[in-house]
Design a protein around this motif. Sequence first.
Motif, PDB file in Angstrom:
ATOM      1  N   TYR A  27       1.166  -1.008  -0.377  1.00 33.41           N
ATOM      2  CA  TYR A  27       0.320  -0.239  -0.355  1.00 33.41           C
ATOM      3  C   TYR A  27       0.676   1.388  -0.154  1.00 33.41           C
ATOM      4  N   ASP A  28       0.170   2.239  -0.513  1.00 35.89           N
ATOM      5  CA  ASP A  28       0.993   3.768  -0.262  1.00 35.89           C
ATOM      6  C   ASP A  28       0.325   4.847   1.168  1.00 35.89           C
ATOM      7  N   PHE A  29      -1.076   4.297   1.008  1.00 33.19           N
ATOM      8  CA  PHE A  29      -1.790   3.991   2.281  1.00 33.19           C
ATOM      9  C   PHE A  29      -2.411   3.559   2.470  1.00 33.19           C
ATOM     10  N   LEU A  30      -2.103   2.950   4.247  1.00 39.94           N
ATOM     11  CA  LEU A  30      -3.386   2.511   5.196  1.00 39.94           C
ATOM     12  C   LEU A  30      -4.093   3.096   6.226  1.00 39.94           C
ATOM     13  N   ILE A  31      -5.482   2.880   6.050  1.00 43.00           N
ATOM     14  CA  ILE A  31      -6.176   3.074   6.954  1.00 43.00           C
ATOM     15  C   ILE A  31      -6.388   2.139   7.924  1.00 43.00           C
ATOM     16  N   ILE A  32      -6.347   1.823   9.104  1.00 43.19           N
ATOM     17  CA  ILE A  32      -6.902   0.558  10.222  1.00 43.19           C
ATOM     18  C   ILE A  32      -7.670   1.022  10.698  1.00 43.19           C
ATOM     19  N   ALA A  33      -9.060   0.447  10.237  1.00 43.94           N
ATOM     20  CA  ALA A  33     -10.447   0.247  11.171  1.00 43.94           C
ATOM     21  C   ALA A  33     -11.428  -1.150  11.531  1.00 43.94           C
ATOM     22  N   THR A  34      -9.408  -1.442  12.030  1.00 45.02           N
ATOM     23  CA  THR A  34      -9.970  -3.063  12.623  1.00 45.02           C
ATOM     24  C   THR A  34     -10.575  -3.424  13.910  1.00 45.02           C
ATOM     25  N   GLY A  35     -11.419  -1.660  14.734  1.00 49.78           N
ATOM     26  CA  GLY A  35     -12.290  -1.569  15.578  1.00 49.78           C
ATOM     27  C   GLY A  35     -12.051  -2.280  16.905  1.00 49.78           C
ATOM     28  N   SER A  36     -13.255  -2.847  17.623  1.00 52.05           N
ATOM     29  CA  SER A  36     -12.620  -3.490  18.693  1.00 52.05           C
ATOM     30  C   SER A  36     -13.327  -4.667  19.733  1.00 52.05           C
ATOM     31  N   GLY A  39      -8.529  -3.615  21.231  1.00 53.60           N
ATOM     32  CA  GLY A  39      -8.565  -3.731  20.040  1.00 53.60           C
ATOM     33  C   GLY A  39      -8.098  -4.884  19.213  1.00 53.60           C
ATOM     34  N   ALA A  40      -8.269  -5.352  18.238  1.00 52.69           N
ATOM     35  CA  ALA A  40      -7.654  -6.868  16.868  1.00 52.69           C
ATOM     36  C   ALA A  40      -6.627  -6.686  17.374  1.00 52.69           C
ATOM     37  N   ASP A  41      -6.948  -8.764  17.599  1.00 51.56           N
ATOM     38  CA  ASP A  41      -5.041  -9.200  18.545  1.00 51.56           C
ATOM     39  C   ASP A  41      -4.561  -9.014  17.379  1.00 51.56           C
ATOM     40  N   VAL A  42      -4.287  -8.462  15.741  1.00 47.01           N
ATOM     41  CA  VAL A  42      -3.299  -8.347  14.693  1.00 47.01           C
ATOM     42  C   VAL A  42      -3.194  -6.944  15.065  1.00 47.01           C
ATOM     43  N   ILE A  43      -3.170  -6.727  15.765  1.00 45.46           N
ATOM     44  CA  ILE A  43      -2.786  -5.165  15.952  1.00 45.46           C
ATOM     45  C   ILE A  43      -1.308  -5.306  16.731  1.00 45.46           C
ATOM     46  N   ASP A  52      -1.309  -0.290  21.544  1.00 51.83           N
ATOM     47  CA  ASP A  52      -0.462  -0.358  23.148  1.00 51.83           C
ATOM     48  C   ASP A  52      -1.177  -1.483  24.081  1.00 51.83           C
ATOM     49  N   ASP A  53      -1.249  -1.592  25.355  1.00 51.34           N
ATOM     50  CA  ASP A  53      -1.387  -2.941  26.109  1.00 51.34           C
ATOM     51  C   ASP A  53      -2.937  -3.550  26.272  1.00 51.34           C
ATOM     52  N   LEU A  54      -4.129  -2.693  25.124  1.00 54.63           N
ATOM     53  CA  LEU A  54      -5.401  -3.155  25.493  1.00 54.63           C
ATOM     54  C   LEU A  54      -5.485  -2.918  23.006  1.00 54.63           C
ATOM     55  N   ASN A  55      -4.021  -3.311  22.587  1.00 54.10           N
ATOM     56  CA  ASN A  55      -4.157  -3.606  21.370  1.00 54.10           C
ATOM     57  C   ASN A  55      -4.269  -2.246  20.697  1.00 54.10           C
ATOM     58  N   ILE A  90      -0.248   5.965   7.821  1.00 51.66           N
ATOM     59  CA  ILE A  90      -1.221   5.379   7.843  1.00 51.66           C
ATOM     60  C   ILE A  90      -2.226   5.852   8.757  1.00 51.66           C
ATOM     61  N   PHE A  91      -3.600   5.618   8.918  1.00 58.10           N
ATOM     62  CA  PHE A  91      -4.143   6.699   9.320  1.00 58.10           C
ATOM     63  C   PHE A  91      -4.875   5.765   9.777  1.00 58.10           C
ATOM     64  N   VAL A  92      -5.875   5.575  11.728  1.00 62.49           N
ATOM     65  CA  VAL A  92      -6.583   5.211  12.209  1.00 62.49           C
ATOM     66  C   VAL A  92      -7.813   5.374  12.193  1.00 62.49           C
ATOM     67  N   LEU A  93      -8.695   4.798  12.472  1.00 62.43           N
ATOM     68  CA  LEU A  93     -10.323   5.402  12.341  1.00 62.43           C
ATOM     69  C   LEU A  93     -11.427   4.348  13.465  1.00 62.43           C
ATOM     70  N   GLY A  94     -12.180   5.060  13.959  1.00 66.50           N
ATOM     71  CA  GLY A  94     -12.988   4.020  15.268  1.00 66.50           C
ATOM     72  C   GLY A  94     -12.451   3.402  16.135  1.00 66.50           C
ATOM     73  N   ASP A  95     -13.500   2.320  16.198  1.00 64.22           N
ATOM     74  CA  ASP A  95     -12.329   2.506  18.055  1.00 64.22           C
ATOM     75  C   ASP A  95     -11.641   1.511  17.987  1.00 64.22           C
ATOM     76  N   ALA A  96     -10.442   1.171  16.841  1.00 67.62           N
ATOM     77  CA  ALA A  96      -9.149   1.071  16.425  1.00 67.62           C
ATOM     78  C   ALA A  96      -8.555   1.414  17.259  1.00 67.62           C
ATOM     79  N   THR A  97      -8.561   2.885  17.493  1.00 68.07           N
ATOM     80  CA  THR A  97      -7.518   4.367  17.772  1.00 68.07           C
ATOM     81  C   THR A  97      -7.301   4.168  19.713  1.00 68.07           C
ATOM     82  N   ASP A  98      -6.383   4.759  19.387  1.00 67.58           N
ATOM     83  CA  ASP A  98      -6.155   4.552  21.247  1.00 67.58           C
ATOM     84  C   ASP A  98      -6.539   5.456  21.982  1.00 67.58           C
TER      85      ASP A  98
END
Length: 410
Positions: A98-107, A254-258, A265-268, A285-293
């Motif tokens: 990827y050139d840009f990644l958006i991570i939205a893997t939730g919680s 957060g998701a295990d893959v994180i 962080d400690d809670l993924n 990389i940008f982060v969106l939704g529940d996946a952020t800290d």
Amino acid sequence: MKKVVILGGGTAGTMMVNKLATIANRYDLHLTIVDRDETHYYQPGFLFIPFGIYSEEDVVKPKRDFFPTGVDVIMSAIDEIKADESKIKLTNGKVLSYDFLIIATGSRTAPGEIEGMQNGGWRRNIFDFYTPDGAIALTRFLKYWEGGKMVINIAEMPIKCPVAPLEFAFLADWWFTERGLRDKVEIEFATPLPGAFTKPIASKFLGQFLEKKNIQLTSEFNIGKVDSANNKIISWDEKEIEYDLLITVPTNMGADVIADSGLGDDLNFIPTDPNTLRSKAHENIFVLGDATDLPSSKAGSVAHFQAEVLFENLLRTLDKRPLDPHFDGHANCFIESGFGKGILIDFNYDIEPLPGKFPLPGVGPFSLLEETRMNHWGKMMFRWVYWNLLLRGAELPIEARMNMAGKKRQ
Ligand SMILES: Cc1cc2nc3c(=O)[nH]c(=O)nc-3n(C[C@H](O)[C@H](O)[C@H](O)COP(=O)(O)OP(=O)(O)OC[C@H]3O[C@@H](n4cnc5c(N)ncnc54)[C@H](O)[C@@H]3O)c2cc1C
């Protein structure tokens, strides 16, 4: 052609891919979205399942129905994000670059984080309602329950939709009243917070509702373990609460893959700039939704406001402009309070929920920090708005930044 990959096709990822599809040709973007499940769940609906207001069919639709044409949809679990190489390994063997990644893997909920939670009582007299399976199992249990002590416990913060456990308590009060069982059910709300909610004004306001509804509030209860043989929860400082029925909101993570990719962080949850939504560790990389800290609420409405800011910031990045630090933590939540009424709160990182009218200042039709029938209808209409507007990335008449017009400072 720039490759933009979105990880997670839930609430946030679906909104984002729909927004980006509108400019893909103009900006010469190749869009890919990855998710492991074909089914999209309307998670706010899980709250209503145990009380028979919604059934499972009311909260599910195929994910693919919401993905726009021209986007590569890959149904596979994500194995690893190799951020230093801008590559993603999928469990189906594919590697994406990827050139840009958006991570939205939730919680997700992680009941295994609490000692004893999944021993003998799990799904027998211990239930969660944050998963479809949990909500359905609880429906079956409640149908035959003849009363006793129900304890609603939040294991630790942050959790998605922090008002949902309170809504559960309010709806339980209504439901047991309707069934003529309320005098046989004692309800206790045990939370690690110092009050009913996270923000002092709303906490006081919502605490009064608990009192009015004869729901006992136990604050600063930090669960350490469940003793399911003796039906009690025990806090780290050895306080004990007995239950006949435990409704748990387990640790949210957060998701295990994180974690597997060394990004969390400690809670993924992923360290994210609170205003631009770019990952603190990786420029592309940008982060969106529940996946952020972020300290904003983990809610669909928040993901919607974030998606507007992130969309603009991705355009700015493509145009080689500086990012706009536009996200202010704006959250907007309907709180179902039972007996056909609801409450609405609107707040951000700095400003607490305040009274007033929403979305039209002075007009409404919704009332902030007040219990009304119209607010209840707003909550019930949210499902239609979710499937038909929100997921499709449509513009709504609510700005991403919180607006002070129509609000009364206290
Ligand atoms: C009981 C309850 C009530 C709620 N009530 C409200 C409400 O009233 N209002 C409101 O605004 N919000 C509410 N919410 C919160 C709202 O549902 C979430 O905040 C929102 O869905 C978050 O969107 P997301 O895209 O970040 O995560 P999700 O929608 O959970 O999407 C994450 C996606 O990532 C995918 N994924 C994760 N890991 C992997 C992997 N390794 N490989 C492939 N795919 C992966 C998942 O399959 C999923 O599709 C509620 C939630 C619950 C549980």
